[in-house]
Enzyme design. Structure first.
Site, PDB file in Angstrom:
ATOM      1  N   HIS A 294       0.872  -1.173   0.000  1.00 16.41           N
ATOM      2  CA  HIS A 294       0.000   0.000   0.000  1.00 16.41           C
ATOM      3  C   HIS A 294       0.911   1.225   0.000  1.00 16.41           C
ATOM      4  O   HIS A 294       1.263   1.752   1.057  1.00 16.41           O
ATOM      5  CB  HIS A 294      -0.909  -0.020   1.226  1.00 16.41           C
ATOM      6  CG  HIS A 294      -1.937   1.066   1.224  1.00 16.41           C
ATOM      7  ND1 HIS A 294      -2.442   1.615   2.370  1.00 16.41           N
ATOM      8  CD2 HIS A 294      -2.558   1.708   0.209  1.00 16.41           C
ATOM      9  CE1 HIS A 294      -3.332   2.550   2.071  1.00 16.41           C
ATOM     10  NE2 HIS A 294      -3.405   2.631   0.755  1.00 16.41           N
TER      11      HIS A 294
ATOM     12  N   ARG B 143     -13.486  12.476  -3.315  1.00 21.97           N
ATOM     13  CA  ARG B 143     -12.391  11.865  -4.074  1.00 21.97           C
ATOM     14  C   ARG B 143     -12.591  12.031  -5.568  1.00 21.97           C
ATOM     15  O   ARG B 143     -13.680  12.367  -6.046  1.00 21.97           O
ATOM     16  CB  ARG B 143     -12.269  10.371  -3.742  1.00 21.97           C
ATOM     17  CG  ARG B 143     -11.695  10.093  -2.358  1.00 21.97           C
ATOM     18  CD  ARG B 143     -11.406   8.634  -2.167  1.00 21.97           C
ATOM     19  NE  ARG B 143     -10.787   8.367  -0.880  1.00 21.97           N
ATOM     20  CZ  ARG B 143      -9.470   8.258  -0.694  1.00 21.97           C
ATOM     21  NH1 ARG B 143      -8.645   8.415  -1.715  1.00 21.97           N
ATOM     22  NH2 ARG B 143      -8.975   7.984   0.508  1.00 21.97           N
TER      23      ARG B 143
END
Length: 527
Positions: free
Chosen positions: A215, A316
């Site tokens: 990640h 987002r």
């Protein structure tokens, strides 16, 4: 696509199948279906309903051999029986039958040796648009012979009315059957469930092949020097890896195999709350036709108010990576020269930059530390330490130490340098001190990337025993050692020890006698 392929996944009497539509076609469907609004810059804007983030408590894996021998069961990876999964699979199949559907075929992973083929099925056009943005788009010849390794049925309009009887968390369900290579989603429209669902699966598959899923964001310099940026939300992972002088490999999810670092995705998924075109021009300019905004507030003739958080703080945008002018077109590069752990330390204790030993790298990787600050959540009035193993614990089906072990092996094999960079506070805790300026953080990052930090003399801090440079370019030396930046040294020492105790307490869960213990590389109160 062939009717038999739909029947194989349990869909019946399907109407039109909109298979691998172009961006232009998808956007027209979104408009015709009243799913979106157009912004002035040509991006589409959608609302994801009552869920504006993931539902981690509603995620389950089927308890089935042999995957149940590898999965680390607990609060992150919860069990569900194959019987309940099959019951909910029927609900998802019925929801997607007897109507028009959207089918999108993509790759996850830019490395030919490690990629997976994934098919997404939905009744919502913008969800097809989302995965087209976020994953790697096959070329036409690849689509002609496409065969999915894994299928996601997104039945977002379906709910589980028997969730209490099933012993589940709510009517929402995000379920994975590893052996049957299928996932089903119900009760939530949030697009990130699809993205992170496949990330979770890559986190299962790759370590079993001795490959490390990560990640992190990644970029590469003109000389081929690859850098990785790990960090939890709000630490600057996307912002700091988007650099006009370095090619972006990707902003969120990568793998590390025998051939180097590769992006899982073909797009970016950036937070846009308080987005400013001056401080983040690459992201701001990427929001144009084909980009997909989520849960933003609009006004006037397609204007977006990025400062308005009335729908959610988690506004987002997803967009194809091609929208970033300076990106690496192959989506992969060599083995990393530098690995950077980003943390937003609201306690004001960690240095702006410190060089880690391999053992410290393992410790801080497993700790995955950042801090929440007052005002971000109801009830938070002072900094709160947050620990997320490997900077992505919510997406790790295996025990975190499995990923740390792989990272350590690869650091040894390729001689990667590892640094801890604090993008949080200095001179005091949140509310007393001030946030590290982007300019100062950039200076730290640049010194790492150009190698000039290696020429510094280093001091070792007390308690955390981090190696900090005495001088670094034009940075004020007073901020390099955080204790020097505090007016009240006694208060610094007290706060430092408090934070150290939090680290020590958090790490106890890894001292189970079954895995290598890196706690000697962590803080020692009184040292």
């Amino acid at each position: 696509m062939k009717l038999a392929e739909l029947e194989e996944i349990g869909l019946k009497n399907v109407g039109n199948v909109y298979h691998n539509l172009s961006y232009e076609e998808l956007i027209q469907h979104e408009l015709d279906n009243n799913e979106c609004a157009l912004t002035k810059k040509g991006a589409t804007a959608v609302d994801t309903g009552i869920f504006t983030g993931r539902s981690p408590k509603d995620k389950y894996f089927v308890d089935r051999e042999p995957s149940n021998k590898h999965i680390a069961w607990g609060d992150i990876n919860k069990k569900i029986s194959s019987e309940i999964f099959d019951e909910l699979l029927i609900i998802a199949q019925e929801q997607l039958s007897n109507k028009d559907i959207y089918v999108t075929d993509v790759f996850c992973g830019a490395s030919a040796a490690s990629k997976r083929s994934v098919r997404f099925v939905s009744e919502i056009a913008w969800q097809s648009h989302f995965v087209k943005n976020m994953f790697i788009r096959p070329e036409p010849p690849e689509l002609e012979v496409f065969k999915s390794d894994f299928t996601v049925l997104n039945a977002c309009k379906a709910v589980n009315d028997k969730w209490k009887e099933h012993g589940m968390n709510s009517e929402v369900f995000v379920l994975f059957d590893v052996e049957r290579n299928i996932a089903i989603i119900g009760g939530t429209w949030y697009g990130g469930e699809m993205k992170k669902g496949i990330f979770s699966m890559m986190n299962y598959w790759l370590p079993l092949e001795n490959k490390l899923p990560m990640h992190c964001s990644a970029n590469v310099g003109e000389n081929g020097d690859t850098a990785l940026f790990f960090g939890l939300s709000g630490t600057g992972k996307t912002t700091l890896s988007t650099d006009p002088h370095r090619a972006l490999i990707g902003d969120d999810e990568h793998g590390w195999d025998n051939y180097g670092v590769f992006n899982f995705e073909g797009g970016c998924y950036a937070k846009v709350i308080n987005l400013d075109g001056k401080s983040e021009p690459e992201i701001y300019n990427a929001i144009r036709t084909d980009a997909l905004l989520e849960n933003v507030v609009m006004y006037g003739e397609g204007e977006v108010d990025y400062e308005d958080s009335s729908k959610t703080e988690n506004t987002r945008v997803s967009y194809p990576i091609e929208h970033i002018e300076n990106h690496e077109p192959t989506l992969h590069a060599g083995h990393p020269k530098n690995i950077i752990f980003l943390t937003a330390d609201a306690f004001g204790i960690l240095p702006p930059v410190s060089k880690l030993t391999k053992e410290q790298a393992m410790y801080y990787f497993l700790s995955g530390y950042t801090a929440k600050v007052a005002g971000t959540e109801r009830g938070i009035t002072e900094p709160v330490a947050t620990f997320s193993a490997c900077f992505g614990e919510a997406f790790l089906p295996l025990h975190p130490t499995e990923y740390a072990k792989l990272l350590g092996e690869k650091i040894d094999e390729h001689g990667s340098n590892v640094y801890l960079v604090n993008t949080g506070w200095t001179g005091g805790i949140y509310g007393v001190g001030h946030r590290m300026s982007i300019k100062d953080t950039r200076a730290c990052i640049n010194a790492i990337l150009d190698g000039s930090i290696q020429n510094s003399e280093f001091d070792t801090t007390k308690t955390f025993r981090l190696h900090v440079p005495r001088t670094l370019g034009g940075l004020n030396p007073e901020i390099l050692n955080p204790r020097n930046a505090w007016k009240d040294k006694d208060e610094f020492d007290k706060t430092r020890d408090t934070l150290a105790e939090m680290f020590i307490e958090n790490y106890k869960k890894y001292n189970d006698g079954e895995h290598e213990d890196y706690s000697p590389a962590g803080p020692i109160v009184g040292s």
